[in-house]
Design a protein around this motif. Structure first.
Motif, mmCIF file in Angstrom:
data_model
loop_
_atom_site.group_PDB
_atom_site.id
_atom_site.type_symbol
_atom_site.label_atom_id
_atom_site.label_comp_id
_atom_site.label_asym_id
_atom_site.label_seq_id
_atom_site.Cartn_x
_atom_site.Cartn_y
_atom_site.Cartn_z
ATOM 1 N N ASP A 152 113.465 62.531 48.191
ATOM 2 C CA ASP A 152 113.797 61.363 49.016
ATOM 3 C C ASP A 152 113.494 61.668 50.484
ATOM 4 N N MET A 153 113.865 62.861 50.933
ATOM 5 C CA MET A 153 113.616 63.278 52.314
ATOM 6 C C MET A 153 112.112 63.378 52.576
ATOM 7 N N LEU A 154 111.369 63.986 51.647
ATOM 8 C CA LEU A 154 109.927 64.138 51.815
ATOM 9 C C LEU A 154 109.232 62.775 51.880
ATOM 10 N N ILE A 155 109.549 61.908 50.958
ATOM 11 C CA ILE A 155 108.914 60.588 50.914
ATOM 12 C C ILE A 155 109.220 59.810 52.184
ATOM 13 N N LYS A 156 110.468 59.809 52.603
ATOM 14 C CA LYS A 156 110.857 59.094 53.825
ATOM 15 C C LYS A 156 110.112 59.653 55.049
ATOM 16 N N THR A 157 109.981 60.965 55.113
ATOM 17 C CA THR A 157 109.256 61.589 56.222
ATOM 18 C C THR A 157 107.784 61.206 56.177
ATOM 19 N N CYS A 158 107.161 61.287 55.010
ATOM 20 C CA CYS A 158 105.742 60.943 54.883
ATOM 21 C C CYS A 158 105.480 59.482 55.251
ATOM 22 N N ASN A 183 93.326 60.520 56.710
ATOM 23 C CA ASN A 183 92.176 60.220 57.550
ATOM 24 C C ASN A 183 92.531 59.914 59.002
ATOM 25 N N ASN A 184 93.562 59.149 59.232
ATOM 26 C CA ASN A 184 93.887 58.722 60.592
ATOM 27 C C ASN A 184 94.970 59.549 61.251
ATOM 28 N N LEU A 185 95.395 60.594 60.593
ATOM 29 C CA LEU A 185 96.462 61.434 61.140
ATOM 30 C C LEU A 185 95.946 62.283 62.294
ATOM 31 N N LYS A 186 96.624 62.240 63.390
ATOM 32 C CA LYS A 186 96.215 63.007 64.567
ATOM 33 C C LYS A 186 97.394 63.829 65.083
ATOM 34 N N VAL A 187 97.914 64.668 64.220
ATOM 35 C CA VAL A 187 99.060 65.512 64.572
ATOM 36 C C VAL A 187 98.590 66.943 64.579
ATOM 37 N N LYS A 236 100.522 55.613 54.834
ATOM 38 C CA LYS A 236 100.831 54.758 53.690
ATOM 39 C C LYS A 236 100.281 55.407 52.427
ATOM 40 N N PHE A 237 101.055 55.318 51.358
ATOM 41 C CA PHE A 237 100.665 55.883 50.083
ATOM 42 C C PHE A 237 101.516 55.246 49.000
ATOM 43 N N THR A 238 101.060 55.386 47.767
ATOM 44 C CA THR A 238 101.783 54.862 46.618
ATOM 45 C C THR A 238 101.979 56.004 45.631
ATOM 46 N N ILE A 239 103.225 56.262 45.286
ATOM 47 C CA ILE A 239 103.549 57.346 44.351
ATOM 48 C C ILE A 239 103.018 57.003 42.961
ATOM 49 N N LYS A 240 102.283 57.935 42.387
ATOM 50 C CA LYS A 240 101.709 57.762 41.060
ATOM 51 C C LYS A 240 102.596 58.367 39.973
ATOM 52 N N ASP A 241 103.231 59.463 40.297
ATOM 53 C CA ASP A 241 104.002 60.214 39.308
ATOM 54 C C ASP A 241 105.293 60.692 39.963
ATOM 55 N N ASN A 242 106.417 60.261 39.440
ATOM 56 C CA ASN A 242 107.692 60.688 40.034
ATOM 57 C C ASN A 242 108.425 61.710 39.164
ATOM 58 N N CYS A 293 99.737 60.781 44.288
ATOM 59 C CA CYS A 293 99.573 59.401 44.751
ATOM 60 C C CYS A 293 98.341 58.758 44.123
ATOM 61 N N TYR A 294 98.305 57.419 44.149
ATOM 62 C CA TYR A 294 97.123 56.706 43.680
ATOM 63 C C TYR A 294 95.977 56.873 44.662
#
Length: 170
Positions: free
Chosen positions: A50-56, A164-168, A61-67, A155-156
């Motif tokens: 839950d913490m990881l998903i909320k942070t990400c 791609n757009n992450l600039k950290v 944006k992403f869609t979880i494929k396998d939980n 993820c899907y």
């Protein structure tokens, strides 16, 4: 390097961090000879994911494929200190490492991308998030235990599209 997210989650795990460490220590019997990582059946798996998903979700944006979430422990000390360059292309889309315990001889973790190597020396409670294809080398600890948890999201979307757009930068 612009493919990494580093956040401190020490406050978020403070109520159960010591229990996570105990789970890693007690699950160490699952260790395969020659390997430093092993599966941990943690009662905090849901909390961690839950913490990881909320942070990400704050960064992309992403869609979880396998939980079917799993928690892997990397435990390095004077007895088990093997490591190598690797990635998580076959097991995840988004990868994360949570640092539970850092030793005094902390040499950190190296990341390699486009022939550039960057070293990061994490602090206890740091969560580093990166794409599955990013090569990394966790430096082992021999002075005292180094305990980290590996968390993976499938993820899907393709990891290159997600990041791609992450600039950290670290």
């Amino acid at each position: 390097m612009s493919l990494l997210i580093k956040v401190s989650v020490d406050d978020q795990i403070k109520d159960y961090k010591n229990n996570l460490i105990k789970e890693c220590e007690s699950s160490r019997s699952n260790l395969v000879e020659g390997m430093n990582n092993y599966l941990v059946s943690s009662k905090y798996t849901k909390n961690l994911y839950d913490m990881l998903i909320k942070t990400c979700q704050k960064y992309f944006k992403f869609t979880i494929k396998d939980n079917d979430f799993k928690v892997w422990c990397y435990y390095s000390d004077d007895k088990f200190s093997g490591t190598s360059w690797h990635n998580h292309e076959n097991t995840s889309t988004i990868n994360a490492v949570l640092y539970l315990k850092i030793s005094k001889d902390n040499k950190g973790i190296d990341f390699r991308y486009n022939d550039e190597v960057t070293n990061y020396k994490p602090k206890t409670g740091d969560l580093i998030i990166f794409p599955n294809f990013l090569e990394h080398y966790p430096h082992p600890s021999k002075a005292e235990p180094r305990i980290t948890l590996n968390l993976e999201l499938k993820c899907y979307e393709d990891s290159k599209d997600i990041f791609n757009n992450l600039k950290v930068k670290l």
